[in-house]
Design a protein around this motif. Structure first.
Motif, short mmCIF file in Angstrom:
data_model
loop_
_atom_site.label_atom_id
_atom_site.label_comp_id
_atom_site.label_asym_id
_atom_site.label_seq_id
_atom_site.Cartn_x
_atom_site.Cartn_y
_atom_site.Cartn_z
N VAL A 260 0.87 -1.17 0.00
CA VAL A 260 0.00 0.00 0.00
C VAL A 260 0.91 1.22 0.00
CG1 VAL A 260 -1.81 1.27 1.21
CG2 VAL A 260 -1.77 -1.24 1.29
N LYS A 261 0.71 2.09 -0.99
CA LYS A 261 1.57 3.27 -1.15
C LYS A 261 0.74 4.52 -0.88
CE LYS A 261 4.88 2.84 -4.30
NZ LYS A 261 6.03 2.45 -3.53
N PHE A 262 0.91 5.07 0.34
CA PHE A 262 0.23 6.31 0.71
C PHE A 262 1.03 7.48 0.14
CE2 PHE A 262 -1.28 3.39 3.98
CZ PHE A 262 -2.62 3.73 4.09
N ASP A 263 0.42 8.20 -0.79
CA ASP A 263 1.05 9.37 -1.40
C ASP A 263 0.46 10.59 -0.69
OD1 ASP A 263 2.25 11.27 -2.98
OD2 ASP A 263 1.00 10.89 -4.74
N GLN A 264 1.22 11.11 0.27
CA GLN A 264 0.71 12.22 1.07
C GLN A 264 1.62 13.43 0.95
OE1 GLN A 264 0.70 11.33 5.24
NE2 GLN A 264 2.68 10.34 5.17
N GLY A 265 1.02 14.56 1.08
CA GLY A 265 1.79 15.80 1.08
C GLY A 265 2.05 16.25 2.50
N THR A 266 2.17 17.55 2.68
CA THR A 266 2.43 18.08 4.01
C THR A 266 1.14 18.11 4.83
OG1 THR A 266 2.10 20.32 3.18
CG2 THR A 266 4.36 19.49 3.23
N ASN A 267 1.29 18.17 6.12
CA ASN A 267 0.18 18.25 7.07
C ASN A 267 -0.69 17.00 7.11
OD1 ASN A 267 0.91 20.87 7.92
ND2 ASN A 267 -0.08 21.71 6.11
N HIS A 268 -0.12 15.86 6.80
CA HIS A 268 -0.82 14.58 6.94
C HIS A 268 0.15 13.56 7.53
CE1 HIS A 268 -4.23 16.08 4.76
NE2 HIS A 268 -3.52 16.27 3.65
N ASN A 269 -0.43 12.51 8.13
CA ASN A 269 0.37 11.38 8.57
C ASN A 269 -0.43 10.10 8.34
OD1 ASN A 269 -1.46 11.16 10.75
ND2 ASN A 269 -0.12 12.28 12.13
N VAL A 270 0.22 8.98 8.50
CA VAL A 270 -0.43 7.67 8.38
C VAL A 270 -0.23 6.95 9.70
CG1 VAL A 270 -0.50 5.46 7.17
CG2 VAL A 270 0.02 7.56 5.89
N TYR A 271 -1.34 6.70 10.39
CA TYR A 271 -1.33 5.98 11.66
C TYR A 271 -2.08 4.67 11.48
CZ TYR A 271 0.37 8.82 15.60
OH TYR A 271 1.14 9.47 16.51
N THR A 272 -1.64 3.65 12.23
CA THR A 272 -2.43 2.43 12.31
C THR A 272 -3.48 2.61 13.40
OG1 THR A 272 -0.96 1.42 13.95
CG2 THR A 272 -0.47 0.98 11.62
N MET A 273 -4.55 1.84 13.29
CA MET A 273 -5.56 1.79 14.35
C MET A 273 -5.72 0.33 14.75
SD MET A 273 -8.34 4.65 13.23
CE MET A 273 -8.04 5.00 11.51
N VAL A 274 -5.98 0.09 16.02
CA VAL A 274 -5.89 -1.26 16.56
C VAL A 274 -7.05 -2.19 16.19
CG1 VAL A 274 -4.36 -0.61 18.45
CG2 VAL A 274 -6.84 -0.55 18.80
N ASN A 275 -8.23 -1.64 15.88
CA ASN A 275 -9.36 -2.52 15.55
C ASN A 275 -10.48 -1.72 14.88
OD1 ASN A 275 -10.73 -1.17 17.68
ND2 ASN A 275 -10.08 -2.72 19.16
N ALA A 276 -11.57 -2.40 14.56
CA ALA A 276 -12.69 -1.77 13.85
C ALA A 276 -13.34 -0.67 14.68
CB ALA A 276 -13.73 -2.83 13.47
N ALA B 6 -11.90 1.28 16.89
CA ALA B 6 -11.01 2.44 16.83
C ALA B 6 -11.13 3.13 15.47
CB ALA B 6 -9.56 2.02 17.08
N TYR B 7 -11.25 2.34 14.42
CA TYR B 7 -11.41 2.88 13.07
C TYR B 7 -12.70 3.69 12.96
CZ TYR B 7 -12.08 2.76 7.97
OH TYR B 7 -12.31 3.10 6.65
N ASP B 8 -13.80 3.11 13.45
CA ASP B 8 -15.10 3.79 13.36
C ASP B 8 -15.11 5.12 14.12
OD1 ASP B 8 -16.12 1.76 11.79
OD2 ASP B 8 -17.06 0.70 13.48
N SER B 9 -14.41 5.17 15.26
CA SER B 9 -14.44 6.38 16.08
C SER B 9 -13.19 7.25 15.92
CB SER B 9 -14.61 5.99 17.56
OG SER B 9 -13.48 5.25 17.99
N CYS B 10 -12.30 6.89 14.99
CA CYS B 10 -11.04 7.63 14.78
C CYS B 10 -10.24 7.75 16.07
CB CYS B 10 -11.30 9.00 14.17
SG CYS B 10 -11.86 8.92 12.46
N ASP B 11 -10.11 6.62 16.77
CA ASP B 11 -9.35 6.53 18.01
C ASP B 11 -7.97 5.96 17.68
OD1 ASP B 11 -8.25 6.06 20.49
OD2 ASP B 11 -9.85 4.71 21.16
#
Length: 144
Positions: free
Chosen positions: A43-59, A61-66
């Motif tokens: 998976v190739k995340f092409d991001q510019g400035t002011n963004h990051n890529v974080y993992t989330m531990v489960n569904a 957390a994903y649903d609530s952006c935790d």
């Protein structure tokens, strides 16, 4: 437990997959969706400035952006995430954690994405494609 056969299979039958490009920006094409992936894909995340890529531990957390318990994979630069054997059969969750306590990029701009990783087939090599060597017997350098 050490398994030399698995190392041999990995060398003889490497798993290589496809690249899955993700343009990581507000309301991106694949944002807030679940995509399919296979072991060996990247998976190739092409991001510019002011963004990051974080993992989330489960569904949940994903649903609530935790992002509690998640890992920052990178910020302000492209991030490549290889899908490896231990990911098989799992769903992987990613999001942009920028925006404070209520991460705006994830909650309002929908900068989150999930990948369902397919199970790995036990048979990675096709034995029908491997040419068997005929057994030949020799006596003093001459064929019997």
């Amino acid at each position: 437990m050490f398994r030399p056969i698995s190392i041999l299979l990995a060398l003889l039958c490497p798993v290589s997959g496809k690249e899955i490009p993700v343009k990581w920006e507000f309301s991106c094409e694949f944002c807030a969706k679940t995509l399919q992936a296979d072991v060996g894909d990247v998976v190739k995340f092409d991001q510019g400035t002011n963004h990051n890529v974080y993992t989330m531990v489960n569904a949940e957390a994903y649903d609530s952006c935790d992002f509690s318990g998640g890992t920052n994979l990178g910020a302000n630069a492209p991030v490549d995430v290889p899908i490896v054997a231990k990911d098989a059969g799992k769903t992987l969750y990613f999001g942009c954690e920028i925006g404070g306590v209520n991460p705006f990029h994830c909650t309002s701009a929908k900068m989150k994405i999930a990948f369902e990783v397919a199970h790995v087939e036990k048979k990675q090599c096709n034995p029908g494609k491997v040419k068997k060597q005929e057994k030949m017997e020799y006596e003093h350098g001459e064929k019997k």
